[in-house]
Design an enzyme around this catalytic site. Sequence first.
Site, mmCIF file in Angstrom:
data_model
loop_
_atom_site.group_PDB
_atom_site.id
_atom_site.type_symbol
_atom_site.label_atom_id
_atom_site.label_comp_id
_atom_site.label_asym_id
_atom_site.label_seq_id
_atom_site.Cartn_x
_atom_site.Cartn_y
_atom_site.Cartn_z
ATOM 1 N N ASP A 111 0.924 -1.393 -0.143
ATOM 2 C CA ASP A 111 0.083 -0.505 0.281
ATOM 3 C C ASP A 111 1.179 1.324 0.100
ATOM 4 O OD1 ASP A 111 -1.679 -1.357 0.539
ATOM 5 O OD2 ASP A 111 -3.024 -2.073 2.230
ATOM 6 N N ASP A 158 -6.086 -9.524 -1.957
ATOM 7 C CA ASP A 158 -5.744 -10.221 -0.222
ATOM 8 C C ASP A 158 -6.354 -11.186 -0.269
ATOM 9 O OD1 ASP A 158 -4.078 -8.295 0.602
ATOM 10 O OD2 ASP A 158 -5.570 -7.332 1.744
#
Length: 824
Positions: A382, A514
């Site tokens: 991220d 994820d």
Amino acid sequence: MNFGHFNPVNKEYVITRPDTPAPWCNYLGSVDYGAIISNNATGYSFVKSGAAGRIIRFRLNSMSNDQPGRYIYIRDNADGDYWSGSWQPVCKSIDSYKSECRHGTAYTIISSSYKDIETRTLYYVPLDKNYEVWNIRIKNSSNNKRHLSIYGTAEFTNHDHYENDTVNLQYSQFISKTYFKDNHILQVINENGSEASSDVEGTSNKKGDPIYRFFGLAGQSVSAFDGERDMFIGNYRNYGNPVAVELGKCSNTVAYNGNSFGALQTDIELNPGEETEMTFLLGAGNEDFARNIISKYDSVEKANICSCEGFCNFSEVVSHELTQLKNFWHSRLDNLQVETPDDNFNNMLNVWNAYQCFITFFWSRAASFQYCGLRNGLGYRDTVQDIQGIIHLDYKAAKERLWLMLSGQVLNGGGLPLVKFDHKPGQEATPDESQYAKETGQSFYRADDALWLFPTVITYIKESGDWNFIDEKVPYADKGEATVYAHLKQAIQFNLDRQGSHGLPVGLFADWNDCLRLGSKGESLFVTFQLYYALKIFKEFATKKDALADIEWAQNCLNELSGNIQKFAWEGDQFVRGFTEDGYTIGSKSNSEASLWLNPQVWSVISGAADEKTAKTVLDKVYDNLNTKYGAMLFYPAFREYGLPVARMSLFNAGTKENAGIFSQPQGWVILAETIIGNGNRAYEYFTEINPAAMNDHAEIRKLEPYIHGQATEGIDTLNHGRSHVHWLTGTASTVMVSMVYGILGLQPEYNGIKINPCIPSGWKNFKMNKVFRNTVLNITVDNSQGVEKGVHYITVNGKRIDGCYISADELKDTNEILVVMGK
Ligand code: IFM
């Protein structure tokens, strides 16, 4: 239906109706002190961490009119009627109560008008300070003298850690108390704390010392106070009808075992037309600190700097701090400003998408109305992606964070899943050691983490011109140090060392997605294309360094990878998504569920692995099968029945998030991919579908703030197609920004110059861009009278004609007038 509009001149979003479909928020503060505030003044504040440094409460998932916030009440003592400076929490009828909220760059102004009393409250955190300011101005617009009481309120947490404060009341309620100190309520936690108590489990302060917070009033004197929440609110009441306001009198009690609170009442009189001002101050610090801060705001000497007319004077100190904030933010945003024919594009690029990129850059995923930073650090992928969103606006800040992330790379080349806030390069445990899992809760590598370094490093070097960065030495997280170049080579090696039976990189614990747990044998096509891209970038660096052996090595790897992709992952008109350990093909067109995935198609184009024909084929297939009026779905059809163990997204309702939702982050990649193959119209169509600003007049469908991106939008399988979720802290900010700047606008810095190669809708006949490029100003006019989507005929730089789209840095003066003529 709309609830507000953009004000591009002030760089503000103006909310004209308070009953927005969701709380519409803004972020105030810096890395040291953060505050989230909604258009109705709800929200919370924290020092450094939304979870571990929480100062005031906010109840996630609470009923929307019952969330604590920075509420200021106004009571008319003539008839006992009362309301609040923000519509919530008292919620007077919006027929008689008028309100406006102006969210700006790190400040929010909420105005109210009710019964001829007008208020305007400015909320902000002064630059680099660890407290916040609520400056309220009150005006009597009636013909009568008015007797009013004003109450500022703040619900303190009893413990720094949000979880302890929320669920461990048998402990946290008994360590906190409040005092009244003339002009402020002082809260103290662990008052008897000492070095010795520092190892007591759950203690707020690891050093053991007491923790102080304050809520103060400047500019008026305190008439009464409540230091205990339930004394202010009363039993079986709520923020909408606090007993203290109803009765017109705080109880002058403090908290001792209960809920620490700050309520400060001041009684004022206003003649017809008269105005007054006061400032509430909230922060972390002891009595001396509080007194010092409060005294700064006591003076009400005026300085009118606001561009609004009339009721908008600020006291000198406030106006000075507001100017500082605006200068700080606007000077960054002004490094790229555009005027295209689409205001919605301009509002996002010039202000809101850019501001959101900085907020994700600063706060990572640490604090919002959906989650509150339980992670004690920066997620690798991220953060490295977040950096990309600000490089064109602040490459110095980008470099600092990039250095940190490189130092979070393990010697084996993989990224630490979480780079802790107290990261110590060279001394960290790795996911291979149990210590790391103990410290972070993470015990596995992700396959993609360090691969994000490639696009980020190359963008940084080209934007800044800082080629020497490639040879700078950076420590590894665990041991040793190496040049940035060697770090990158090691990142590639990490994935080459972890390949499956088709000769493609494995997906490990996650591969951006994820929910895809491919493990140490299952292979990921997303990572495959990222690795391909990484190898290409590395080869470019190696070529620039004349590193012949590395060029050859990278080329051999590319050849091998590309052969395996063609052999195992290409199905004639699409790429598959991956292979499980036991040989099942994910994303094969013969599958009954999840048979076409977005990411491998668009990344085959971004990485350069797809040739022109393949690129067109896969992007057409995506457009025909995955696109909706609110963006492209992550795959289709959704998982409903097939319980693929590695595909954890099947837990989500069909059409939602990673299960065939319109995941927002990849939308930037689709746009970018379309610009790479020259489809300006289609890139812009995708952009418009997901542009929050374009949904301004359909806010009841999208629900989220129309000025920021969310994490996901519901796909076609849900009951609420088009509804978006999880505001503010999302990688979407950077991917969409990248697609706008480098793809649509085509502003592509090179080592010794810049390419200007837009890919736009053919209907854009001309537009302007003002870009600061390495301390030079580029005033660019694009002429597209031929109505093409891509292609530059020639450029003039300060009157000198250049064929093609590349301008060498040698051609540039301090300020440059550039004309880009698109066409053949
Ligand atoms: O890539 C992840 C990101 O790291 C966190 N949010 C969800 C994304 C997709 O699964």
